[in-house]
Design a protein around this motif. Structure first.
Motif, PDB file in Angstrom:
ATOM      1  N   GLY A 524       0.800  -1.206   0.000  1.00  0.00           N
ATOM      2  CA  GLY A 524       0.000   0.000   0.000  1.00  0.00           C
ATOM      3  C   GLY A 524       0.842   1.269   0.000  1.00  0.00           C
ATOM      4  O   GLY A 524       2.057   1.245   0.195  1.00  0.00           O
ATOM      5  N   THR A 525       0.162   2.382  -0.184  1.00  0.00           N
ATOM      6  CA  THR A 525       0.831   3.692  -0.191  1.00  0.00           C
ATOM      7  C   THR A 525       0.530   4.482   1.074  1.00  0.00           C
ATOM      8  O   THR A 525       0.947   5.637   1.192  1.00  0.00           O
ATOM      9  CB  THR A 525       0.372   4.501  -1.414  1.00  0.00           C
ATOM     10  OG1 THR A 525      -1.060   4.675  -1.367  1.00  0.00           O
ATOM     11  CG2 THR A 525       0.749   3.788  -2.707  1.00  0.00           C
ATOM     12  N   GLU A 526      -0.184   3.875   2.012  1.00  0.00           N
ATOM     13  CA  GLU A 526      -0.588   4.582   3.219  1.00  0.00           C
ATOM     14  C   GLU A 526       0.616   4.843   4.127  1.00  0.00           C
ATOM     15  O   GLU A 526       1.646   4.169   4.055  1.00  0.00           O
ATOM     16  CB  GLU A 526      -1.650   3.784   3.967  1.00  0.00           C
ATOM     17  CG  GLU A 526      -2.958   3.618   3.206  1.00  0.00           C
ATOM     18  CD  GLU A 526      -2.948   2.443   2.247  1.00  0.00           C
ATOM     19  OE1 GLU A 526      -4.008   2.182   1.627  1.00  0.00           O
ATOM     20  OE2 GLU A 526      -1.882   1.786   2.098  1.00  0.00           O
ATOM     21  N   GLY A 527       0.446   5.813   5.018  1.00  0.00           N
ATOM     22  CA  GLY A 527       1.552   6.274   5.838  1.00  0.00           C
ATOM     23  C   GLY A 527       2.146   5.231   6.756  1.00  0.00           C
ATOM     24  O   GLY A 527       3.373   5.186   6.945  1.00  0.00           O
ATOM     25  N   ASN A 528       1.299   4.375   7.360  1.00  0.00           N
ATOM     26  CA  ASN A 528       1.857   3.354   8.251  1.00  0.00           C
ATOM     27  C   ASN A 528       2.629   2.291   7.485  1.00  0.00           C
ATOM     28  O   ASN A 528       3.592   1.709   7.998  1.00  0.00           O
ATOM     29  CB  ASN A 528       0.762   2.729   9.125  1.00  0.00           C
ATOM     30  CG  ASN A 528      -0.412   2.161   8.348  1.00  0.00           C
ATOM     31  OD1 ASN A 528      -0.760   2.642   7.264  1.00  0.00           O
ATOM     32  ND2 ASN A 528      -1.063   1.143   8.894  1.00  0.00           N
ATOM     33  N   VAL A 529       2.259   2.035   6.224  1.00  0.00           N
ATOM     34  CA  VAL A 529       3.010   1.123   5.365  1.00  0.00           C
ATOM     35  C   VAL A 529       4.356   1.735   4.996  1.00  0.00           C
ATOM     36  O   VAL A 529       5.409   1.097   5.104  1.00  0.00           O
ATOM     37  CB  VAL A 529       2.205   0.780   4.097  1.00  0.00           C
ATOM     38  CG1 VAL A 529       3.039  -0.041   3.128  1.00  0.00           C
ATOM     39  CG2 VAL A 529       0.928   0.040   4.460  1.00  0.00           C
ATOM     40  N   VAL A 530       4.319   2.989   4.567  1.00  0.00           N
ATOM     41  CA  VAL A 530       5.552   3.691   4.205  1.00  0.00           C
ATOM     42  C   VAL A 530       6.510   3.721   5.386  1.00  0.00           C
ATOM     43  O   VAL A 530       7.716   3.461   5.251  1.00  0.00           O
ATOM     44  CB  VAL A 530       5.232   5.124   3.737  1.00  0.00           C
ATOM     45  CG1 VAL A 530       6.510   5.932   3.526  1.00  0.00           C
ATOM     46  CG2 VAL A 530       4.406   5.086   2.444  1.00  0.00           C
TER      47      VAL A 530
END
Length: 597
Positions: A524-530
């Motif tokens: 994903g591109t979400e913040g917690n993934v990043v």
């Protein structure tokens, strides 16, 4: 290591460790990043020295001597680049280990003399997938003098000396002969011997002078189906146990949690971990057929009651396996030196699952994790806490288990699987911070970023075991980079780093949102993934014994490698908000960010 720092008191919860010579005297700022004072067995105090590490990042990358070759070999490319960059004979550079990750290829090297490696003169090179060098760390040295390469002290005498000084026994791990750089700029020849005393919580690598039979230094490895458990998103028993069915991630654990691909069990043992009390044969067995481990904790009776022991072993087994699985998805794989008995021919060394000693009789009000090199099991010991009646069990507080497990991750991924590269005061402190930060990450369930408190359950205190909650509010938590001027103990240092990372996490989630499937979907591109990608990517990039500055730079470079620098300004602003801006140095704050941010 987790320590009880509320009101700046210190009750040790875990000792977390793994692993250009400069003459004394050292300034306080330099010693912070190159030394560590250790209290060893029998009242022995030893100040260990680690050559300072340089760290360079190169954005989109620079060429190396073999750039024009098609598909150049990682080993040869790394040796050639290191020799050229440092101006040393490539014959004095030896490849130790390496692997290819999603965002970069990593090589780890050692300096050698007459074919003998230096223990604390190492380098690491990262290449992007366009075959350009994106980062380079080095603690290579030019010794003032080098001891003769043929030992005059026989190994048996060195082992006897190490056992006597360190109150333990050689654990039969094969000793090695290595050089070690000393504070005066000389290189001593040493027999390197592992010494253990499980009851006393001792597991060190002793460097005994191979000519004088004296202790020169140590590496301390210790970082003081259906399951009824606390789900990984919950912190303490009062949040509520649940029965989870088939929580194993078969991408990360292809044979599940109770098989190594050949042998299957119906107990709290498997390929990634084994949870026991007292001896590794004292396991929790399935409560009913088909791998059900459903034991309901009774908080009103002693934790040593059988059902509570079974609940604790089950919960610890679940949490360690869960951390194994989600960190595997983000890059802590077999090739990247993780903990598994069977590596399924995917690289790295096997036979090193995490051993979890629940309700260990070796201590109270504590927990620890020993991280030896890849190929030897990580060792977690969970103790009972005596501050309440009945006592409480650290194996039933998820943040403590995750904290300890993360010591294994950071010590393995920094420096290429040696367990030797978080040994200075500053690096050891950051080890504590990463462990708190990982526990913080696991318990997020939405885009909200509330204040985070560690260790509430075991001490029965809403304020937990830290001096402040981790917070985006500078009023709630005022810790910043310059706070290090008044902190020289690893747990206190760790609070600063963890709070900085709490703010980095908040910034990324604010910018990109939150994924509820982050533990099983790293795409994903979400913040917690990043955030978790950069967390683990940066560990592999940073040099041996990193500082706050080089660790920050590794995060920035990790973003270039994986996301083409898309988060550059978000990261810089978050670091700068807590004093770790572009001009930060020697524990002096900077709020400056690069131009364009």
């Amino acid at each position: 290591m987790v320590a009880f720092n509320a009101f700046f008191q210190s009750v040790f919860l875990a000792v977390s460790l793994a692993s250009c010579a400069t003459a004394a005297p050292f300034s306080g700022a330099v010693k912070f990043a190159t030394h560590r004072t250790r209290e060893l067995a029998r009242g022995l105090t030893l100040e260990t020295y680690h050559p300072s590490s340089s760290f360079e990042t190169f954005g989109d990358g620079i060429d190396h001597p073999l750039s024009k070759r098609a598909n150049p070999d990682l080993k040869e490319s790394a040796i050639e680049f290191t020799g050229a960059r440092l101006g040393v004979d490539k014959k004095s550079v030896t490849y130790k280990s390496g692997y290819s990750g999603e965002a970069a290829r990593h090589a780890y090297l050692k300096q050698t003399h007459e074919g003998i490696p230096f223990a604390n003169a190492v380098a690491n090179v990262a290449f992007n997938h366009d075959n350009k060098v994106v980062s380079f760390g080095s603690s290579f040295v030019k010794p003032r003098r080098v001891a003769a390469s043929k030992p005059t002290v026989v190994l048996s005498d060195a082992i006897a000396k190490a056992e006597d000084l360190l109150d333990g026994k050689h654990n039969d791990h094969p000793p090695t002969l290595e050089y070690i750089v000393l504070q005066d700029g000389s290189a001593a020849l040493a027999h390197v011997i592992q010494i253990q005393n499980e009851e006393a919580g001792i597991w060190v690598e002793a460097f005994i002078d191979a000519h004088e039979n004296e202790l020169l230094s140590v590496t301390d490895f210790v970082n003081r189906a259906s399951y009824r458990v606390l789900p990984i998103t919950k912190e303490v028993p009062t949040d509520g146990f649940e029965t989870l069915t088939n929580p194993a991630d078969t991408v990360a654990s292809p044979s599940g949690w109770h098989s190594d691909g050949t042998t299957s069990t119906t107990t709290t043992s498997g390929n990634n971990a084994i949870a026991f009390k007292g001896a590794q044969t004292s396991l929790t067995s399935q409560s009913s057929a088909t791998l059900n481990f459903v034991y309901t904790q009774n908080p009103s009776v002693a934790p040593t009651t059988q059902v509570n022991v079974d609940a604790a072993r089950t919960n610890a087994f679940y949490v360690v396996n869960t951390v194994h699985d989600f960190t595997y998805r983000y890059g802590f794989t077999e090739a990247a030196f993780n903990f598994q008995n069977n590596n399924f021919n995917k690289g790295g060394r096997g036979n090193d699952r995490v051993t979890i000693s629940v309700q260990s009789s070796a201590g109270t009000n504590n927990a620890d994790f020993g991280t030896p090199p890849d190929g030897q099991s990580g060792s977690m010991r969970m103790f009972l806490w005596t501050m309440t009646s009945p006592q409480r069990d650290g194996a039933l507080e998820n943040d403590i288990i995750v904290h300890e497990n993360t010591h294994g991750i950071t010590n393995r991924m920094t420096g290429g699987g040696t367990g030797r590269c978080l040994q200075t005061t500053e690096a050891g402190g950051m080890g504590e911070g990463w462990s708190d930060a990982m526990a913080d990450w696991t318990e997020k369930t939405s885009a909200a970023v509330p204040d985070y408190v560690m260790g509430q359950y075991v001490v029965n205190r809403a304020a937990g075991i830290r001096s402040h909650p981790y917070s985006t509010s500078a009023t709630v938590n005022p810790l910043r980079y310059s706070t290090l001027q008044s902190r020289n103990e690893v747990h206190d240092i760790g609070e600063v780093w963890a709070n900085i990372l709490h703010n980095v996490y908040a910034a990324l989630v604010s910018a990109h949102g939150f994924s509820t499937t982050a533990r099983t979907n790293p795409n994903g591109t979400e913040g917690n993934v990043v955030y978790l990608h950069l967390f683990l990517d940066a560990l592999a990039l940073q040099p041996c014994n990193p500082t706050f500055i080089s660790a920050r730079d590794a995060w920035i470079q990790a973003d270039v490698n994986r996301y083409s620098g898309a988060n550059r300004c978000t990261l810089w602003r978050a670091f700068a908000s807590r004093g770790l801006g572009q001009g930060a140095a020697n524990r002096v704050d900077s709020s400056t960010v690069p131009s364009g941010c």
